[in-house]
Structures are given as structure tokens and as C-alpha cells.
Design an enzyme around this catalytic site. Structure first.
Site, short mmCIF file in Angstrom:
data_model
loop_
_atom_site.label_atom_id
_atom_site.label_comp_id
_atom_site.label_asym_id
_atom_site.label_seq_id
_atom_site.Cartn_x
_atom_site.Cartn_y
_atom_site.Cartn_z
CE1 TYR A 1 43.68 34.91 47.31
CE2 TYR A 1 43.16 36.91 47.23
CZ TYR A 1 43.22 35.59 46.51
OH TYR A 1 43.66 35.78 45.27
CE LYS B 1 44.76 41.52 46.66
NZ LYS B 1 46.03 41.45 45.59
C1 LIG Z 1 41.93 36.81 41.41
C2 LIG Z 1 40.87 36.17 40.72
C3 LIG Z 1 40.97 35.50 39.79
N1 LIG Z 1 39.83 35.09 39.08
C4 LIG Z 1 39.92 33.90 37.97
C5 LIG Z 1 40.65 34.73 36.51
C6 LIG Z 1 41.40 33.69 36.08
O1 LIG Z 1 40.78 32.90 35.25
C7 LIG Z 1 41.74 32.56 37.30
C8 LIG Z 1 43.30 32.69 37.84
O2 LIG Z 1 43.28 34.05 37.99
P1 LIG Z 1 44.92 34.36 38.51
O3 LIG Z 1 45.65 33.58 37.66
O4 LIG Z 1 44.93 35.90 38.34
O5 LIG Z 1 45.13 34.05 39.76
P2 LIG Z 1 46.15 34.40 41.05
O6 LIG Z 1 47.55 34.44 40.20
O7 LIG Z 1 46.11 33.36 42.27
O8 LIG Z 1 45.84 35.93 41.42
C9 LIG Z 1 45.92 36.08 42.79
O9 LIG Z 1 47.16 35.89 43.20
C10 LIG Z 1 47.68 36.92 43.95
C11 LIG Z 1 48.41 36.55 45.13
C12 LIG Z 1 46.82 38.01 44.90
O10 LIG Z 1 47.14 38.89 45.48
C13 LIG Z 1 45.37 38.38 43.92
O11 LIG Z 1 44.50 38.14 44.66
C14 LIG Z 1 45.20 37.62 42.81
O12 LIG Z 1 45.41 38.30 41.62
O13 LIG Z 1 40.77 33.03 38.26
C15 LIG Z 1 38.28 35.40 39.57
O14 LIG Z 1 37.52 34.68 39.12
N2 LIG Z 1 38.35 35.99 40.73
C16 LIG Z 1 39.51 36.51 41.39
O15 LIG Z 1 39.19 37.38 42.11
#
Ligand SMILES: Cc1cn([C@H]2C[C@H](O)[C@@H](COP(=O)(O)OP(=O)(O)O[C@H]3O[C@H](C)C(=O)[C@H](O)[C@H]3O)O2)c(=O)[nH]c1=O
Length: 184
Positions: free
Chosen positions: A132, A72
Site C-alpha cells: 500500500y 491509503k
Molecule cells: C506502519 C509502519 C510500521 N513500521 C514499523 C513499526 C513496527 O516496528 C513494525 C510493524 O508495525 P505494525 O505492527 O504497526 O504494522 P501493521 O500492524 O501492519 O500496521 C499497519 O497495518 C494496518 C493495516 C494499517 O492500515 C497501517 O498502515 C499500519 O498501521 O513496522 C514502520 O517502520 N513504518 C510504517 O509505516
């Protein structure tokens, strides 16, 4: 572009050359040739992500398991975050250690986090826009989440209050040697 190694081998702080004038500023937010030179190998990104968070939101610690491990390249275009990378590489002398850097729209710093690390951040400003690039596609089946408050990692988050964390992150796993990833 200024490149500063961190105490976790492979994790780099990247500061682009900013051209300011009476209109504002310009900088190359990504240059494939310059980035590959900084990292020492060709790195291909396949996905750009963008999240917005309010003050106190903590996202992470996330990583994807092989063969979908993600590198990343992260930056902030509005606000400020405390960004953290955790070394999960099985044979690394800094395995289980973390490094943090404040990334902000003001300092325009970026962090390169190679595959093999967990990543997360705490939002320090009222709002933060987090952009990112990733080296592999999102794969929920390969996604893992380590608890942000894992006592073995003991990350020194600059918390003002209890962080705002997703249900998924609240139910993350605790750091354990079983989690470690093969290098490469
Ligand atoms: C990461 C990701 C998520 N999603 C969807 C899945 C969920 O329905 C929604 C929110 O996902 P999430 O709660 O996992 O988002 P973050 O908590 O911001 O996750 C990220 O946060 C930390 C900081 C990280 O380093 C990772 O890149 C990534 O996991 O977006 C997608 O469709 N594509 C993606 O690449």
C-alpha cells in the site's frame, strides 16, 4: 481502470485494466493521472509499504491523527484479505460505519481509503502479501488503534478462529465519538 464508489463517501474500489496473453498478464498498478481523475483531485503518495501475513492474521484498525492522517491505496499481490475501512469523520453521515472488500492477487482489486478512516484487514489465505501507498509518513506519535472487535463498530469479520493480533492491536482503544476526525 474501473472505479466503484462504496457506501462510505470517498472510499473507492479500483480495478485496473489487465492485459493477459500467453505469457501471463500486465497491468498498471498505479497511474497518477488516472488515479487523480478517479478521486477528483491530485493525491500525492510519499511512502510504499509491504506486509506479509499468515492465515488468520488481523492487522488494525489503524489510523494516524491529524496533522499526520494518512490516505491509503491498498492492494494484495499474493493471497487474499478481507479489507475494512471505518469512517471516523466527525461530520460524515456514515461516521462509525464500515465497508469491506475482499482484495486478492486474483481479483487485483485495490481500495482507496482517504484520510479520516481507520483501516485493517483479516488474512484469508495461507499467506498474503499486502502492498500500500500512503499520503503521509509513518508517525508513531500520531498512530491510533481501535479494537478490531469493537462492539459498536460490529465489523462482520469472516473469522474461522480467533485471529492472530499484535499486542498493540490487542490493547487498542474502543470506538468513541471523542475519536472522530475533522473532515479534510
Ligand atoms: C506502519 C509502519 C510500521 N513500521 C514499523 C513499526 C513496527 O516496528 C513494525 C510493524 O508495525 P505494525 O505492527 O504497526 O504494522 P501493521 O500492524 O501492519 O500496521 C499497519 O497495518 C494496518 C493495516 C494499517 O492500515 C497501517 O498502515 C499500519 O498501521 O513496522 C514502520 O517502520 N513504518 C510504517 O509505516
Amino acid at each position: 481502470m474501473k472505479v466503484t464508489p462504496t457506501r462510505l463517501a470517498g472510499v473507492l474500489i479500483i480495478e485496473p485494466r489487465v492485459f493477459g496473453d500467453e505469457r501471463g498478464f500486465f497491468f498498471e498498478s498505479f497511474n497518477q493521472r488516472a488515479f487523480d481523475e478517479a478521486v477528483g483531485e491530485h493525491v500525492e503518495f510519499v511512502q510504499d509499504n509491504h506486509s506479509r501475513s499468515s492465515r488468520g492474521v488481523l492487522r488494525g484498525l489503524h489510523y494516524q491523527l491529524p496533522p499526520k492522517a494518512q490516505g491509503k491505496l491498498v492492494r494484495v499481490v499474493a493471497g487474499e484479505v478481507f479489507d475494512v475501512a471505518v469512517d471516523l469523520r466527525k461530520d460524515s453521515p456514515t461516521c462509525g460505519q464500515w465497508v469491506a472488500e475482499v482484495l486478492s492477487a486474483a481479483n487485483q482489486k485495490q481500495l482507496w481509503i482517504p484520510p479520516g478512516f481507520a483501516h485493517g484487514f483479516l488474512t484469508l489465505s495461507e499467506k498474503a502479501e499486502f502492498l500500500y501507498k500512503t499520503t503521509d509518513y509513518y508517525s508513531p506519535e500520531h498512530e491510533q488503534c481501535i479494537r478490531w472487535d469493537d462492539c459498536r463498530l460490529a465489523i462482520d469479520w469472516p473469522l474461522e478462529n480467533k485471529p492472530i493480533v499484535s499486542e498493540k492491536d490487542k490493547n487498542g482503544i474502543f470506538f468513541d465519538s471523542e475519536l472522530l476526525l475533522p473532515r479534510g
